[in-house]
Design a protein around this motif. Structure first.
Motif, PDB file in Angstrom:
ATOM      1  N   VAL A 185       0.865  -1.183   0.000  1.00  0.00           N
ATOM      2  CA  VAL A 185       0.000   0.000   0.000  1.00  0.00           C
ATOM      3  C   VAL A 185       0.902   1.233   0.000  1.00  0.00           C
ATOM      4  O   VAL A 185       1.739   1.400   0.890  1.00  0.00           O
ATOM      5  N   GLN A 186       0.720   2.065  -1.022  1.00  0.00           N
ATOM      6  CA  GLN A 186       1.579   3.248  -1.095  1.00  0.00           C
ATOM      7  C   GLN A 186       0.872   4.472  -0.521  1.00  0.00           C
ATOM      8  O   GLN A 186      -0.287   4.742  -0.851  1.00  0.00           O
ATOM      9  N   PHE A 187       1.591   5.181   0.336  1.00  0.00           N
ATOM     10  CA  PHE A 187       1.015   6.377   0.957  1.00  0.00           C
ATOM     11  C   PHE A 187       1.749   7.632   0.519  1.00  0.00           C
ATOM     12  O   PHE A 187       2.953   7.614   0.222  1.00  0.00           O
TER      13      PHE A 187
ATOM     14  N   VAL B 190      14.081  -0.893  -9.899  1.00  0.00           N
ATOM     15  CA  VAL B 190      14.074   0.278 -10.784  1.00  0.00           C
ATOM     16  C   VAL B 190      12.666   0.475 -11.330  1.00  0.00           C
ATOM     17  O   VAL B 190      11.980  -0.473 -11.686  1.00  0.00           O
ATOM     18  N   SER B 191      12.258   1.732 -11.361  1.00  0.00           N
ATOM     19  CA  SER B 191      10.989   2.100 -11.993  1.00  0.00           C
ATOM     20  C   SER B 191      11.304   3.074 -13.115  1.00  0.00           C
ATOM     21  O   SER B 191      11.949   4.103 -12.883  1.00  0.00           O
ATOM     22  N   GLY B 192      10.830   2.748 -14.320  1.00  0.00           N
ATOM     23  CA  GLY B 192      11.045   3.662 -15.449  1.00  0.00           C
ATOM     24  C   GLY B 192      11.532   2.933 -16.677  1.00  0.00           C
ATOM     25  O   GLY B 192      12.563   2.249 -16.639  1.00  0.00           O
TER      26      GLY B 192
ATOM     27  N   ALA C 100       5.046   0.814 -14.920  1.00  0.00           N
ATOM     28  CA  ALA C 100       3.812   1.587 -14.725  1.00  0.00           C
ATOM     29  C   ALA C 100       3.074   1.727 -16.053  1.00  0.00           C
ATOM     30  O   ALA C 100       2.123   0.993 -16.334  1.00  0.00           O
ATOM     31  N   ARG C 101       3.575   2.600 -16.951  1.00  0.00           N
ATOM     32  CA  ARG C 101       2.833   2.840 -18.192  1.00  0.00           C
ATOM     33  C   ARG C 101       2.717   1.562 -19.030  1.00  0.00           C
ATOM     34  O   ARG C 101       1.653   1.268 -19.588  1.00  0.00           O
ATOM     35  N   ALA C 102       3.800   0.791 -19.098  1.00  0.00           N
ATOM     36  CA  ALA C 102       3.776  -0.370 -19.996  1.00  0.00           C
ATOM     37  C   ALA C 102       2.866  -1.477 -19.476  1.00  0.00           C
ATOM     38  O   ALA C 102       2.225  -2.180 -20.260  1.00  0.00           O
TER      39      ALA C 102
HETATM   40  C1  LIG Z   1      -0.858   7.693 -14.787  1.00  0.00           C
HETATM   41  C2  LIG Z   1       0.272   7.511 -13.832  1.00  0.00           C
HETATM   42  C3  LIG Z   1       0.033   7.437 -12.461  1.00  0.00           C
HETATM   43  C4  LIG Z   1       1.088   7.263 -11.563  1.00  0.00           C
HETATM   44  N1  LIG Z   1       0.824   7.130 -10.235  1.00  0.00           N
HETATM   45  C5  LIG Z   1       1.839   6.872  -9.387  1.00  0.00           C
HETATM   46  C6  LIG Z   1       1.588   6.651  -8.010  1.00  0.00           C
HETATM   47  O1  LIG Z   1       0.434   6.677  -7.531  1.00  0.00           O
HETATM   48  N2  LIG Z   1       2.652   6.422  -7.205  1.00  0.00           N
HETATM   49  C7  LIG Z   1       3.944   6.388  -7.674  1.00  0.00           C
HETATM   50  O2  LIG Z   1       4.882   6.160  -6.904  1.00  0.00           O
HETATM   51  N3  LIG Z   1       4.198   6.581  -8.976  1.00  0.00           N
HETATM   52  C8  LIG Z   1       3.191   6.818  -9.826  1.00  0.00           C
HETATM   53  N4  LIG Z   1       3.472   7.003 -11.152  1.00  0.00           N
HETATM   54  C9  LIG Z   1       4.887   6.957 -11.624  1.00  0.00           C
HETATM   55  C10 LIG Z   1       5.253   5.537 -12.006  1.00  0.00           C
HETATM   56  O3  LIG Z   1       5.191   4.663 -10.917  1.00  0.00           O
HETATM   57  C11 LIG Z   1       6.658   5.446 -12.599  1.00  0.00           C
HETATM   58  O4  LIG Z   1       7.618   5.801 -11.639  1.00  0.00           O
HETATM   59  C12 LIG Z   1       6.852   6.298 -13.848  1.00  0.00           C
HETATM   60  O5  LIG Z   1       5.678   6.317 -14.647  1.00  0.00           O
HETATM   61  C13 LIG Z   1       7.995   5.748 -14.682  1.00  0.00           C
HETATM   62  O6  LIG Z   1       7.796   4.386 -14.947  1.00  0.00           O
HETATM   63  P1  LIG Z   1       7.235   3.834 -16.366  1.00  0.00           P
HETATM   64  O7  LIG Z   1       8.240   4.224 -17.416  1.00  0.00           O
HETATM   65  O8  LIG Z   1       7.166   2.345 -16.130  1.00  0.00           O
HETATM   66  O9  LIG Z   1       5.914   4.460 -16.607  1.00  0.00           O
HETATM   67  C14 LIG Z   1       2.428   7.168 -12.067  1.00  0.00           C
HETATM   68  C15 LIG Z   1       2.658   7.227 -13.440  1.00  0.00           C
HETATM   69  C16 LIG Z   1       1.605   7.383 -14.334  1.00  0.00           C
HETATM   70  C17 LIG Z   1       1.907   7.438 -15.809  1.00  0.00           C
END
Ligand SMILES: Cc1cc2nc3c(=O)[nH]c(=O)nc-3n(C[C@H](O)[C@H](O)[C@H](O)COP(=O)(O)O)c2cc1C
Length: 362
Positions: free
Chosen positions: A55-57, A205-207, A245-247
């Motif tokens: 759960v992210q806060f 890693v995220s991104g 996330a997006r993918a």
């Molecule tokens: C529509 C959208 C909503 C997001 N919501 C969150 C979020 O609630 N919490 C978070 O840590 N990151 C959020 N992110 C960021 C993503 O977790 C991620 O760090 C970022 O999109 C890069 O990863 P990606 O290239 O896989 O999209 C969100 C990104 C998008 C596009």
């Protein structure tokens, strides 16, 4: 792990090989004070297995994060503090990426949360408690600073003593607060941070995790997968995991190795939605992501642009299910050889699946 990762979506990606699912960011202060916020922000399933859930806060007060974490601990596997959200409303409230300038505060929040969970009887011994049913994790998700030395200071402060660090794991989104998501992630920064801290704390890693064989770096996590890039990629040996996330919104089957969304993932999602409903507009949004070309090199789409427009014009769930069944049946008939639309789950048809599963509803 995005604001769309509600229960039905988490269940879908879990069925397709995701190990750990994040909720969207929940504001701890509202969650603590308002029952309606709790009911709408966080739902879990009574059907097993429950996807392992973090759960992210969003929080900026140690006691708020600790209390909210206490509330969700019985129904989740851990809590995460968002230190990466770049949105102006969040930063104006000293939430999200604004916390990257408040390393002591972040440290205090994770310490207080861990102490609170321990006092509640949860096992917060990190690796030692990984298999303990009472084990709960405390983690953070960060962006990087323009000056990477600030990120190093930040991580050093938040980790604390080596023999008893304050967090279970760390997720790094290697972009600064102002880097647009169209700019590739900073792989050099990721390399420096993982080689400095990767032995002290597991790093995700995220991104730009778009498909498993088109990552912008190489990692022992994926040694068996051929990389599609023509240019030599940087090695990131000390990486513990990938977050998408997006993918994954476009292709929930990403972690089973699909490089584009299969129809079976649409079926699975619709079945999960039948049991764990989402607002209709949100269902349409998910489907328009899943039926469009994904983020990776494979730009095949389940539906053409006009078909997606027709889908968005569906007025209700019944029309939508009929529409999808029709399109899916046409795609299955057209397909004589196995390809991207191959389901991991045998093709069944959305309507029939939902009718079957609805018998299981209480
Ligand atoms: C529509 C959208 C909503 C997001 N919501 C969150 C979020 O609630 N919490 C978070 O840590 N990151 C959020 N992110 C960021 C993503 O977790 C991620 O760090 C970022 O999109 C890069 O990863 P990606 O290239 O896989 O999209 C969100 C990104 C998008 C596009």
């Amino acid at each position: 792990m995005v604001r769309y990762s509600k229960l039905a979506f988490r269940q879908t990606v879990y069925e397709y090989g995701t190990d750990l699912c994040w909720t969207p960011m929940i504001l701890a202060k509202e969650f603590n004070r308002n029952r309606f916020a709790r009911d709408s922000d966080f739902t879990v399933s009574t059907n097993r297995p429950q996807p392992p859930t973090i759960v992210q806060f969003g929080a900026n007060v140690p006691l708020e994060l600790a209390r909210a974490s206490s509330l969700v601990a019985p129904f989740s596997n851990g809590v995460d503090l968002n230190c990466g959200c770049p949105q102006s409303w969040a930063c104006a409230e000293t939430l999200g990426a604004a916390l990257m300038e408040k390393r002591e505060l972040v440290r205090d929040m994770v310490i207080e949360t861990r102490d609170h969970l321990r006092r509640d009887g949860w096992a917060v011994g990190k690796e030692k408690d990984m298999d303990n049913p009472k084990g709960r994790s405390v983690s953070i998700k960060i962006r990087v600073h323009k000056d990477l030395r600030k990120t190093m200071d930040f991580i050093t402060t938040v980790l604390g003593p080596e023999h008893d660090r304050h967090i279970d794991f760390l997720t790094i989104h290697p972009r600064t607060r102002s880097t647009p998501s169209s700019t590739p992630i900073n792989v050099e920064a990721l390399e420096v941070l993982t080689s400095t801290f990767g032995d002290k704390v597991p790093i995700l890693v995220s991104g730009d995790v778009f498909t498993l064989n088109s990552l912008p770096f190489t990692s022992p996590l994926l040694l068996s997968r051929p990389q599609q890039s023509q240019t030599p990629l940087m090695q990131i040996p000390k990486l513990a995991g990938l977050m998408s996330a997006r993918a994954i919104l476009a292709n929930p089957a990403l972690y089973t190795g699909h490089d584009a969304c299969p129809w079976s993932a649409v079926d699975t999602f619709m079945n999960k939605v039948a049991r764990a409903p989402l607002p209709f507009k949100l269902v349409l949004h998910h489907l328009s992501e899943m039926c469009a070309p994904g983020m990776g090199p494979n730009k095949n789409a389940l539906l053409s642009k006009p078909e997606r427009a027709a889908m968005l014009a569906c007025a209700n769930m019944v029309d939508l299910i009929d529409f999808l069944d029709e399109k899916r049946a046409a795609a299955t008939t057209q397909q004589s050889t196995p390809g991207i639309n191959d389901g991991i789950i045998p093709p069944t048809g959305i309507r029939r699946d939902i009718q079957t599963s609805s018998r299981l509803l209480p």
